[in-house]
Design a protein around this motif. Structure first.
Motif, PDB file in Angstrom:
ATOM      1  N   GLN A 144       3.862  -8.245  -3.944  1.00  0.00           N
ATOM      2  CA  GLN A 144       3.335  -7.526  -4.198  1.00  0.00           C
ATOM      3  C   GLN A 144       4.033  -7.571  -5.553  1.00  0.00           C
ATOM      4  O   GLN A 144       4.374  -8.675  -6.372  1.00  0.00           O
ATOM      5  CB  GLN A 144       5.106  -7.096  -3.644  1.00  0.00           C
ATOM      6  CG  GLN A 144       5.345  -6.605  -2.338  1.00  0.00           C
ATOM      7  CD  GLN A 144       6.816  -6.479  -1.740  1.00  0.00           C
ATOM      8  OE1 GLN A 144       7.918  -5.793  -2.197  1.00  0.00           O
ATOM      9  NE2 GLN A 144       6.455  -6.316  -0.907  1.00  0.00           N
ATOM     10  N   HIS A 202       0.813  -9.934   1.340  1.00  0.00           N
ATOM     11  CA  HIS A 202       2.335  -9.483   0.797  1.00  0.00           C
ATOM     12  C   HIS A 202       2.226  -9.811  -0.312  1.00  0.00           C
ATOM     13  O   HIS A 202       3.534  -9.673  -0.597  1.00  0.00           O
ATOM     14  CB  HIS A 202       3.435  -9.877   2.131  1.00  0.00           C
ATOM     15  CG  HIS A 202       2.790  -9.564   3.886  1.00  0.00           C
ATOM     16  ND1 HIS A 202       2.214  -8.193   4.843  1.00  0.00           N
ATOM     17  CD2 HIS A 202       2.106 -10.462   5.248  1.00  0.00           C
ATOM     18  CE1 HIS A 202       2.294  -8.985   5.813  1.00  0.00           C
ATOM     19  NE2 HIS A 202       2.637 -10.588   5.678  1.00  0.00           N
ATOM     20  N   VAL A 210      -2.598  -2.164  -0.243  1.00  0.00           N
ATOM     21  CA  VAL A 210      -2.607  -1.396  -0.520  1.00  0.00           C
ATOM     22  C   VAL A 210      -2.362  -1.155  -2.275  1.00  0.00           C
ATOM     23  O   VAL A 210      -1.816  -2.117  -2.838  1.00  0.00           O
ATOM     24  CB  VAL A 210      -0.746  -0.717  -0.358  1.00  0.00           C
ATOM     25  CG1 VAL A 210      -0.147   1.484  -0.487  1.00  0.00           C
ATOM     26  CG2 VAL A 210      -1.262  -0.183   0.915  1.00  0.00           C
ATOM     27  N   TYR A 211      -2.949  -0.009  -2.591  1.00  0.00           N
ATOM     28  CA  TYR A 211      -3.000   0.166  -4.294  1.00  0.00           C
ATOM     29  C   TYR A 211      -2.916   1.271  -4.721  1.00  0.00           C
ATOM     30  O   TYR A 211      -3.371   2.274  -4.133  1.00  0.00           O
ATOM     31  CB  TYR A 211      -4.270  -0.466  -4.627  1.00  0.00           C
ATOM     32  CG  TYR A 211      -5.643  -0.585  -4.072  1.00  0.00           C
ATOM     33  CD1 TYR A 211      -6.619   0.782  -4.301  1.00  0.00           C
ATOM     34  CD2 TYR A 211      -6.323  -0.497  -3.015  1.00  0.00           C
ATOM     35  CE1 TYR A 211      -7.231   0.934  -3.926  1.00  0.00           C
ATOM     36  CE2 TYR A 211      -7.903  -0.520  -2.207  1.00  0.00           C
ATOM     37  CZ  TYR A 211      -7.845   0.589  -2.996  1.00  0.00           C
ATOM     38  OH  TYR A 211      -9.024   0.562  -2.301  1.00  0.00           O
ATOM     39  N   GLN A 251      -7.719   3.823   2.157  1.00  0.00           N
ATOM     40  CA  GLN A 251      -7.134   3.653   1.032  1.00  0.00           C
ATOM     41  C   GLN A 251      -8.302   3.520   0.053  1.00  0.00           C
ATOM     42  O   GLN A 251      -7.784   4.582  -0.833  1.00  0.00           O
ATOM     43  CB  GLN A 251      -6.897   2.269   1.127  1.00  0.00           C
ATOM     44  CG  GLN A 251      -6.000   1.892   0.014  1.00  0.00           C
ATOM     45  CD  GLN A 251      -5.021   2.480  -0.388  1.00  0.00           C
ATOM     46  OE1 GLN A 251      -4.033   2.587   0.019  1.00  0.00           O
ATOM     47  NE2 GLN A 251      -4.951   2.928  -2.321  1.00  0.00           N
ATOM     48  N   GLN A 301       1.068  -5.272  -1.541  1.00  0.00           N
ATOM     49  CA  GLN A 301       0.389  -3.565  -2.240  1.00  0.00           C
ATOM     50  C   GLN A 301       0.664  -4.432  -3.674  1.00  0.00           C
ATOM     51  O   GLN A 301       2.058  -4.617  -4.575  1.00  0.00           O
ATOM     52  CB  GLN A 301       2.588  -3.790  -1.844  1.00  0.00           C
ATOM     53  CG  GLN A 301       2.424  -3.202  -0.565  1.00  0.00           C
ATOM     54  CD  GLN A 301       3.627  -2.596   0.241  1.00  0.00           C
ATOM     55  OE1 GLN A 301       4.548  -2.341  -0.714  1.00  0.00           O
ATOM     56  NE2 GLN A 301       3.782  -3.027   1.823  1.00  0.00           N
TER      57      GLN A 301
END
Length: 521
Positions: free
Chosen positions: A293, A291, A336-337, A379, A315
């Protein structure tokens, strides 16, 4: 309170210099031969009682008009405990090349700038302290002291819930607490940055859980050591920061934890070495960033991590990678990227036109995750589509279906193999054309060598081997050949039945594959 007559010669020199902020240097005339490590042998001529320092800092000798009072002392042995817990200190403290007999207690104190340069200190407790200015421990050695009220483990430097309006300067410092926490700073609130460069080492966990770091945490070239099979070298769980720099030879022999960390700019491990815990377990985490960021995540490491790389739920806008980024095991579910940047220039050139080798390499680090998770495939395919590499996106999605097939029961695996062979799960529909062409040629050549028997003599169109074969293979509609002729040869009749069956299977596979593709797109 001390009377002037009770002071020793070095203490009187310090007492007199304090109101004007002058420095007192107790080192010999040949300071190059003087080593702080030998401070325990320094005699009375270099000894200052900690109680005298406390008295001065608490206003025992008031300042003079036109001068800024501050305590500046070099080359002294500080005897006794420097205990300023809860004190309101209005004067800066500068101590250089000093030896402390006992730990420093700043618990709950409010102070000005604190500088301990090139000194040896058996622990600093500054939990809940308020420091208006910089806190510097450059080139100092701080060893584990007694347990604090906030931590029962041994701790070298404790800054739990402290507030520092300037920077925390740890360049070249050595924090030593192998069995505990080298730095305990959960809830630390900074206004400046934290700098751990120029040979900074920590033997024990550096703990910054929930820290607020609006500046930068700089650990370029730092070395973190945490013994034990599950040792955590650095903990930044739930911290907030402007940027994190673990580069230029940064080495962590223990897990680096960035769980829930929020970074407004970049997190860089450029040229870093992530060895993970010193154990023989390849699944022990080298980097845990659940998680996380951040805008940029730079994982262009000096060599592959020796343990697991856990990026679940992270992310980032930009992911930077190189050939050393990915270890044998990677956790990517939920990662996620927005874009991937590859450090190798040749690989970037191939990326512009599509490169099967780069796709295969990225699929390898997805497959290294335990179990089957569709999200990493989706992804990666999404990124390839955005980059205009639709063929590469289809390769990724085909690999996803093949990975999924291994998790299915025997019937599902059999059907999956059929879809793969015939239409590539819908991502290679041209395979159906190849099968249709091959079966058409087979049927045409076989049926052309013999003459069938008409169902009704003198009726219907003449026999055409090609049209007859197509009529068998295409289950929808009819071309008038299949119902008008039959074979007296058993082998040819069974071939006709086989082509009918293969036609249905091929058509079903095409419909199933194309439906899946259209639904995804």
């Amino acid at each position: 309170m001390f009377s002037y007559d009770e002071l020793t010669s070095p203490e009187r020199a310090l007492w007199d210099a304090f109101p004007e902020g002058r420095r007192v240097d107790l080192r010999p005339d040949t300071p190059q031969e003087d080593q702080v490590a030998d401070g325990a042998q320094w005699g009375p001529e270099r000894t200052v009682r900690a109680a005298v320092l406390c008295a001065l800092l608490l206003g025992a000798n008031s300042g003079q008009p036109g001068a800024v009072a501050q305590l500046r002392l070099t080359g002294a042995r500080i005897r006794g405990r420097l205990d300023l817990a809860g004190a309101q200190i209005a004067h800066p403290l500068w101590l250089e090349a000093c030896w402390f007999d006992q730990a420093v207690n700043l618990l709950g104190a409010s102070t000005q700038t604190l500088v301990f340069t090139g000194s040896r200190i058996p622990g600093i407790e500054a939990d809940s302290a308020r420091i208006e200015g910089n806190f510097s421990l450059r080139h100092s050695v701080v060893e584990d002291g007694a347990p604090t009220p906030f931590n029962r483990l041994s701790t070298a430097l404790s800054l739990t819930d402290a507030r520092i309006s300037g920077a925390l300067l740890l360049n070249g410092a050595h924090l030593i607490a192998p069995d505990g926490w080298a730095l305990s700073a959960g809830g630390l609130a900074m206004e400046g940055g934290i700098f751990c460069r120029n040979g900074f080492t920590a033997h024990g966990e550096v703990r910054l859980m929930g820290a607020q770091l609006p500046g930068t945490l700089v650990m370029q070239g730092a070395r973190l050591e945490k013994p034990g099979p599950r040792g955590v070298a650095l903990t930044l769980d739930n911290a907030t920061a402007s940027s994190l720099k673990f580069s230029q030879g940064f080495t962590a022999n223990g897990t680096v934890r960035l769980r829930g960390t929020q970074v407004r700019d970049n997190v860089t491990f450029d040229g870093a070495v992530l060895n993970g815990p010193p154990a023989h377990d390849a699944h022990a985490p080298a980097l845990t960033a659940l998680h996380l960021q951040a805008v940029d995540l730079d994982l262009t490491l000096a060599r592959p991590p020796s343990g697991t790389l856990d990026l679940r739920g992270a992310q980032v806008s930009y992911l930077h990678e190189n050939e050393h980024t990915w270890p044998q095991r990677v956790e990517l579910d939920g990662f996620v990227y927005g874009s991937i940047k590859t450090a190798d220039a040749d690989d970037e050139r191939h990326e512009a036109v599509g490169n099967r080798e780069s796709v295969a390499r990225r699929l390898a680090w997805i497959r290294s995750s335990p179990g089957y998770n569709p999200q990493p495939y989706e992804q990666l395919a999404t990124w390839y589509r955005r980059a205009g590499h639709d063929d590469d996106a289809r390769r990724v999605l085909l690999a996803k279906q093949r990975h999924r097939r291994r998790t299915q029961p025997p019937a599902g695996r059999a059907w999956g193999h059929l879809l793969d062979i015939t239409v590539g799960y819908g991502y290679r529909p041209w395979l159906a054309g190849i099968w249709l062409l091959a079966l058409t040629l087979l049927g045409t050549m076989a049926f052309a060598t013999n003459s069938p028997t008409p169902v009704k003599q003198g009726e219907g169109a003449p026999f055409q081997p090609l049209v007859y074969t197509l009529d068998l293979l295409i289950p929808i509609a009819g071309l008038g050949q299949r119902t008008g002729w039959y074979w007296t040869s058993d082998s040819l009749q069974w071939l006709a039945y086989l082509l009918i069956a293969l036609g249905w299977v091929l058509t079903t596979a095409v419909i199933a594959g194309l439906t899946r593709t259209l639904q995804k797109n």
